[in-house]
Motif scaffolding. Sequence first.
Motif, PDB file in Angstrom:
ATOM      1  N   PRO A 263      41.668  52.967  -7.993  1.00 22.13           N
ATOM      2  CA  PRO A 263      40.404  51.755  -8.755  1.00 22.13           C
ATOM      3  C   PRO A 263      40.268  50.689  -7.689  1.00 22.13           C
ATOM      4  CG  PRO A 263      42.013  52.596  -9.630  1.00 22.13           C
ATOM      5  CD  PRO A 263      42.636  52.717  -8.767  1.00 22.13           C
ATOM      6  N   SER A 264      39.357  50.824  -7.476  1.00 18.39           N
ATOM      7  CA  SER A 264      38.759  48.911  -7.231  1.00 18.39           C
ATOM      8  C   SER A 264      37.510  48.609  -7.302  1.00 18.39           C
ATOM      9  CB  SER A 264      38.106  49.512  -5.890  1.00 18.39           C
ATOM     10  OG  SER A 264      39.011  49.840  -4.810  1.00 18.39           O
ATOM     11  N   LEU A 265      37.541  47.171  -7.763  1.00 16.19           N
ATOM     12  CA  LEU A 265      36.265  46.318  -8.318  1.00 16.19           C
ATOM     13  C   LEU A 265      35.843  45.180  -7.162  1.00 16.19           C
ATOM     14  CD1 LEU A 265      34.799  44.222 -10.777  1.00 16.19           C
ATOM     15  CD2 LEU A 265      37.264  43.338 -10.890  1.00 16.19           C
ATOM     16  N   MET A 266      34.629  44.906  -6.655  1.00 14.62           N
ATOM     17  CA  MET A 266      34.446  44.017  -5.950  1.00 14.62           C
ATOM     18  C   MET A 266      33.476  43.100  -7.158  1.00 14.62           C
ATOM     19  SD  MET A 266      33.603  43.768  -2.669  1.00 14.62           S
ATOM     20  CE  MET A 266      33.059  41.538  -2.447  1.00 14.62           C
ATOM     21  N   ILE A 267      33.761  41.951  -6.555  1.00 11.04           N
ATOM     22  CA  ILE A 267      32.997  40.343  -6.816  1.00 11.04           C
ATOM     23  C   ILE A 267      32.689  40.083  -6.121  1.00 11.04           C
ATOM     24  CG2 ILE A 267      33.949  38.589  -8.705  1.00 11.04           C
ATOM     25  CD1 ILE A 267      36.064  39.523  -9.810  1.00 11.04           C
ATOM     26  N   SER A 268      31.083  39.699  -5.966  1.00 11.81           N
ATOM     27  CA  SER A 268      30.897  38.931  -5.296  1.00 11.81           C
ATOM     28  C   SER A 268      29.775  37.317  -5.540  1.00 11.81           C
ATOM     29  CB  SER A 268      29.682  39.505  -4.722  1.00 11.81           C
ATOM     30  OG  SER A 268      29.349  40.939  -4.279  1.00 11.81           O
ATOM     31  N   ALA A 269      29.999  36.616  -4.406  1.00 11.06           N
ATOM     32  CA  ALA A 269      29.135  35.759  -4.858  1.00 11.06           C
ATOM     33  C   ALA A 269      27.724  35.721  -4.534  1.00 11.06           C
ATOM     34  CB  ALA A 269      30.302  34.606  -4.347  1.00 11.06           C
ATOM     35  N   ALA A 270      27.059  35.028  -4.826  1.00 13.03           N
ATOM     36  CA  ALA A 270      25.316  35.391  -5.137  1.00 13.03           C
ATOM     37  C   ALA A 270      25.315  34.267  -3.640  1.00 13.03           C
ATOM     38  CB  ALA A 270      24.890  34.294  -6.306  1.00 13.03           C
TER      39      ALA A 270
END
Length: 323
Positions: A263-270
Amino acid sequence: MNFPEPHYVDTNGLKMAVYEQGPKNGVPVVMCHGFPEIAYSWRHQIPAIAKAGFRAIAPDQRGYGNTGGPKGKESIPLYDIAHLTDDLAGMLDALELDKAVFAGHDWGGIVVWQMALRHPDRVAGVIGVNTPFMPRGPIDPVEGMRAVFGEDMYIVYFQQFGAAESVFDKDVARSMRFWYRKSAMKLADFDKLPAEEKNFSFIKSFAADESEWPGEQLLNAEEIDYYTRAFQKSGFEGGINWYRNFTRNWKDSESLVEKVNAPSLMISAADDIVLRPEMTEGMEQYVPDLEKQVIPDCGHWTQSEKPEELNTLMVDWLKRRFG
């Protein structure tokens, strides 16, 4: 800030400096830094994750800080992705842990996605911070960057052994002030710039007078001092050697099955102009169990720029998936 003192573990030929908080029986969350960073870059996340009941673990990785690593041109291959991921697997062995959730920012993001491919039995979950899963491209990545951006592009420039490190080692405090700045513009404004201003020639920017550097200073004096002392100890060579293995890593990955089963979470910065949010498009093909989030009004240094927002996203996902 009350940052923990390191303890040291033997792994893969290194004495790795490891910083921990939280209950020993909590689900381990290993946080992997990028360039030019150290475990201290997670100083806002470690206490939040520990407070949520998880075992927060952050190493100074190979070549960095209190871990350090081999020096000299002949040691470049010792900084390839196989070594970087084996270091973390060996760290888990030393800590007597079967598996952990791995979170990574910048280069640390590349490492944690590769952990899921190279050591899948050690990875309970993955959190990418700014850095998406990037599938293997059809050509040597350094040659691709050289063709698009030219010789001054920082990753291309970094291929010359001894060049960039001599520039940054000369005045480490100045180097830290250069790297750790808030994004000077929105991504949309960056995209409107002429091509010659978008070739990521950071060395040219570094040579300019400090008053001309774009963006506000991100860190306070205490934080700059902590980073400065760490890089005065390790130098920049080891960290830059990671970049000198892009071609080797590309060749070595030809037979890897590109599927992240954790399971994975991807957090981007705008507003990260290098690791752009749209780079996450299509990730689901390689990472089926994926959640995606974007932190608005945030540049590259997410852990320091938007610590509360990042902490909230990480802790919420960790509690839902591993609580």
